[in-house]
Motif scaffolding. Structure first.
Motif, PDB file in Angstrom:
ATOM      1  N   GLU A 139     -17.287  31.357  23.334  1.00 18.46           N
ATOM      2  CA  GLU A 139     -17.011  30.628  22.091  1.00 18.46           C
ATOM      3  C   GLU A 139     -15.747  29.781  22.229  1.00 18.46           C
ATOM      4  O   GLU A 139     -15.673  28.665  21.705  1.00 18.46           O
ATOM      5  N   GLY A 140     -14.764  30.310  22.942  1.00 17.49           N
ATOM      6  CA  GLY A 140     -13.588  29.502  23.235  1.00 17.49           C
ATOM      7  C   GLY A 140     -13.947  28.280  24.058  1.00 17.49           C
ATOM      8  O   GLY A 140     -13.356  27.203  23.888  1.00 17.49           O
ATOM      9  N   GLY A 141     -14.935  28.434  24.939  1.00 18.02           N
ATOM     10  CA  GLY A 141     -15.398  27.315  25.750  1.00 18.02           C
ATOM     11  C   GLY A 141     -15.955  26.184  24.911  1.00 18.02           C
ATOM     12  O   GLY A 141     -15.815  25.004  25.262  1.00 18.02           O
ATOM     13  N   HIS A 142     -16.591  26.524  23.794  1.00 18.77           N
ATOM     14  CA  HIS A 142     -17.081  25.479  22.889  1.00 18.77           C
ATOM     15  C   HIS A 142     -15.921  24.668  22.319  1.00 18.77           C
ATOM     16  O   HIS A 142     -15.993  23.434  22.233  1.00 18.77           O
ATOM     17  N   SER A 143     -14.863  25.361  21.921  1.00 17.85           N
ATOM     18  CA  SER A 143     -13.721  24.644  21.342  1.00 17.85           C
ATOM     19  C   SER A 143     -13.053  23.758  22.392  1.00 17.85           C
ATOM     20  O   SER A 143     -12.629  22.636  22.089  1.00 17.85           O
ATOM     21  N   LYS A 144     -12.968  24.240  23.623  1.00 14.54           N
ATOM     22  CA  LYS A 144     -12.392  23.435  24.708  1.00 14.54           C
ATOM     23  C   LYS A 144     -13.267  22.218  24.989  1.00 14.54           C
ATOM     24  O   LYS A 144     -12.764  21.092  25.138  1.00 14.54           O
ATOM     25  N   ASP A 145     -14.565  22.436  25.063  1.00 11.26           N
ATOM     26  CA  ASP A 145     -15.512  21.348  25.314  1.00 11.26           C
ATOM     27  C   ASP A 145     -15.383  20.270  24.240  1.00 11.26           C
ATOM     28  O   ASP A 145     -15.328  19.070  24.533  1.00 11.26           O
ATOM     29  N   PHE A 146     -15.305  20.710  23.002  1.00 11.50           N
ATOM     30  CA  PHE A 146     -15.203  19.769  21.888  1.00 11.50           C
ATOM     31  C   PHE A 146     -13.874  19.016  21.925  1.00 11.50           C
ATOM     32  O   PHE A 146     -13.819  17.808  21.676  1.00 11.50           O
ATOM     33  N   ALA A 147     -12.794  19.730  22.254  1.00 16.69           N
ATOM     34  CA  ALA A 147     -11.464  19.110  22.273  1.00 16.69           C
ATOM     35  C   ALA A 147     -11.357  18.025  23.337  1.00 16.69           C
ATOM     36  O   ALA A 147     -10.562  17.091  23.198  1.00 16.69           O
ATOM     37  N   GLN A 148     -12.145  18.137  24.397  1.00 18.27           N
ATOM     38  CA  GLN A 148     -12.069  17.178  25.498  1.00 18.27           C
ATOM     39  C   GLN A 148     -12.896  15.919  25.254  1.00 18.27           C
ATOM     40  O   GLN A 148     -12.827  14.977  26.042  1.00 18.27           O
ATOM     41  N   ARG A 149     -13.667  15.908  24.172  1.00 18.09           N
ATOM     42  CA  ARG A 149     -14.562  14.781  23.925  1.00 18.09           C
ATOM     43  C   ARG A 149     -13.826  13.608  23.284  1.00 18.09           C
ATOM     44  O   ARG A 149     -13.046  13.789  22.344  1.00 18.09           O
ATOM     45  N   LYS A 150     -14.110  12.421  23.779  1.00 20.81           N
ATOM     46  CA  LYS A 150     -13.543  11.214  23.184  1.00 20.81           C
ATOM     47  C   LYS A 150     -14.242  10.893  21.873  1.00 20.81           C
ATOM     48  O   LYS A 150     -13.606  10.528  20.881  1.00 20.81           O
ATOM     49  N   TYR A 151     -15.567  11.025  21.878  1.00 20.81           N
ATOM     50  CA  TYR A 151     -16.354  10.742  20.675  1.00 20.81           C
ATOM     51  C   TYR A 151     -16.830  12.071  20.084  1.00 20.81           C
ATOM     52  O   TYR A 151     -17.985  12.472  20.245  1.00 20.81           O
ATOM     53  N   ARG A 152     -15.930  12.739  19.421  1.00 21.11           N
ATOM     54  CA  ARG A 152     -16.224  14.079  18.919  1.00 21.11           C
ATOM     55  C   ARG A 152     -17.302  14.075  17.841  1.00 21.11           C
ATOM     56  O   ARG A 152     -18.112  14.996  17.764  1.00 21.11           O
ATOM     57  N   SER A 153     -17.305  13.050  17.024  1.00 23.35           N
ATOM     58  CA  SER A 153     -18.293  12.993  15.944  1.00 23.35           C
ATOM     59  C   SER A 153     -19.706  12.928  16.504  1.00 23.35           C
ATOM     60  O   SER A 153     -20.613  13.629  16.040  1.00 23.35           O
ATOM     61  N   TRP A 154     -19.903  12.085  17.509  1.00 21.45           N
ATOM     62  CA  TRP A 154     -21.226  11.966  18.112  1.00 21.45           C
ATOM     63  C   TRP A 154     -21.625  13.261  18.815  1.00 21.45           C
ATOM     64  O   TRP A 154     -22.793  13.658  18.795  1.00 21.45           O
ATOM     65  N   TYR A 155     -20.643  13.900  19.437  1.00 20.66           N
ATOM     66  CA  TYR A 155     -20.944  15.154  20.146  1.00 20.66           C
ATOM     67  C   TYR A 155     -21.341  16.242  19.152  1.00 20.66           C
ATOM     68  O   TYR A 155     -22.286  17.000  19.388  1.00 20.66           O
ATOM     69  N   ALA A 156     -20.617  16.324  18.043  1.00 16.90           N
ATOM     70  CA  ALA A 156     -20.960  17.298  17.007  1.00 16.90           C
ATOM     71  C   ALA A 156     -22.336  17.004  16.428  1.00 16.90           C
ATOM     72  O   ALA A 156     -23.127  17.914  16.166  1.00 16.90           O
ATOM     73  N   LEU A 157     -22.631  15.719  16.242  1.00 12.16           N
ATOM     74  CA  LEU A 157     -23.935  15.328  15.711  1.00 12.16           C
ATOM     75  C   LEU A 157     -25.043  15.670  16.702  1.00 12.16           C
ATOM     76  O   LEU A 157     -26.118  16.138  16.320  1.00 12.16           O
ATOM     77  N   GLY A 158     -24.772  15.461  17.990  1.00 11.84           N
ATOM     78  CA  GLY A 158     -25.764  15.784  19.009  1.00 11.84           C
ATOM     79  C   GLY A 158     -26.096  17.259  19.042  1.00 11.84           C
ATOM     80  O   GLY A 158     -27.243  17.656  19.267  1.00 11.84           O
ATOM     81  N   TYR A 159     -25.093  18.099  18.789  1.00 18.45           N
ATOM     82  CA  TYR A 159     -25.325  19.545  18.780  1.00 18.45           C
ATOM     83  C   TYR A 159     -26.278  19.941  17.656  1.00 18.45           C
ATOM     84  O   TYR A 159     -26.992  20.940  17.755  1.00 18.45           O
ATOM     85  N   ALA A 160     -26.295  19.152  16.588  1.00 19.31           N
ATOM     86  CA  ALA A 160     -27.138  19.469  15.437  1.00 19.31           C
ATOM     87  C   ALA A 160     -28.581  19.005  15.610  1.00 19.31           C
ATOM     88  O   ALA A 160     -29.429  19.297  14.766  1.00 19.31           O
TER      89      ALA A 160
END
Length: 264
Positions: A139-160
């Motif tokens: 679960e910590g890995g998810h937060s790290k993965d998300f923190a490293q993203r330049k386009y976090r909004s798109w990445y969060a949307l892709g997860y959905a």
């Protein structure tokens, strides 16, 4: 949001034995998870100091200063405050998908009973209910993965995205957890991670396949059958991978560290 004494980065819920027993041994999804992973520590709502320390160390080692970690805690008001102050995703996504995720996962599905370990990218919060280091570091890995993203909004949307959205982030978080145990020269937890995270990943695959099933009186039966096959496959692959890594395990840096430790 900044962390301080009134708002610490790591918080734990007060123990309520009856509620935690229901969440661990009565709630059907918790029982299924225990069987699927074959580990009673999954969603047991009693997290040891050692397991908590793994996540704390992981977060600090990766300089994740903004993520909040809740250990077996139900705090919908505080989670809403984190959602309100979050600037990690686009406001439109935050107040649509993010708000929906908050209402469902952080309010209606009371984590102390119905909760599963998860990371909420919209409030940047980790929720932990299992006493397995591989799971909490995942679960910590998810937060790290998300923190490293330049386009976090798109990445969060892709997860959905239904069916396929979770496949890549889940694989990435699992791989990062395994690498972290290797970085710590922690053979025991690395080997446990293969036996835990591989069948867990199988459950995500099963969930994606189940989403494709047409509505029928037998849909639930089919879904659980697919879950059983996928988790079993994950166990086999994880076992094979574990045996492979056991033969070649000792990384050079761990050998050097062991030699230096002997000389002290």
């Amino acid at each position: 949001m900044y962390f301080d004494e009134q708002n610490p980065q790591f918080e734990e819920g007060e123990p309520y034995s009856v509620i935690d027993f229901i969440g661990s041994w009565i709630w059907i999804d918790s029982l299924i998870a225990k069987v699927m992973i074959w580990d009673r520590r999954i969603q047991n709502h009693k997290i040891s100091f050692e397991t908590k320390k793994y996540l704390m160390d992981y977060i600090r080692d990766n300089n994740l200063k903004d993520v909040k970690a809740r250990f077996n805690q139900y705090a919908p008001l505080d989670d809403f405050k984190r959602l309100w102050h979050s600037k990690s995703v686009n406001p439109v996504l935050k107040w649509t998908i993010g708000l929906f995720a908050y209402v469902v996962n952080d309010v209606l599905l009371v984590g102390r009973i119905f909760g599963g370990d998860h990371y909420n990218p919209y409030s940047n919060t980790i929720h932990v209910y299992s006493d397995i280091p591989a799971v909490v570091v995942h679960e910590g890995g998810h937060s790290k993965d998300f923190a490293q993203r330049k386009y976090r909004s798109w990445y969060a949307l892709g997860y959905a995205v239904p069916i396929l959205g979770a496949f890549y982030p889940e694989a990435r978080a699992s791989d990062d957890a395994i690498r972290y145990f290797r970085y710590r020269c922690d053979k025991t937890e690395e080997m446990t991670a293969y036996r835990t995270l591989y069948p867990a990943y199988g459950s995500y695959v099963a969930g994606g396949i189940s989403d494709l099933l047409p509505t029928s009186p037998y849909a639930v039966l089919y879904s659980y059958s697919i879950l059983a096959v996928a988790a079993s496959t994950g166990h086999v692959v994880g076992y094979v991978r574990q045996k492979q890594m056991e033969k070649e395990w000792i990384p050079k840096e761990c050998m050097i560290a062991a030699e230096l430790e002997k000389k002290k």
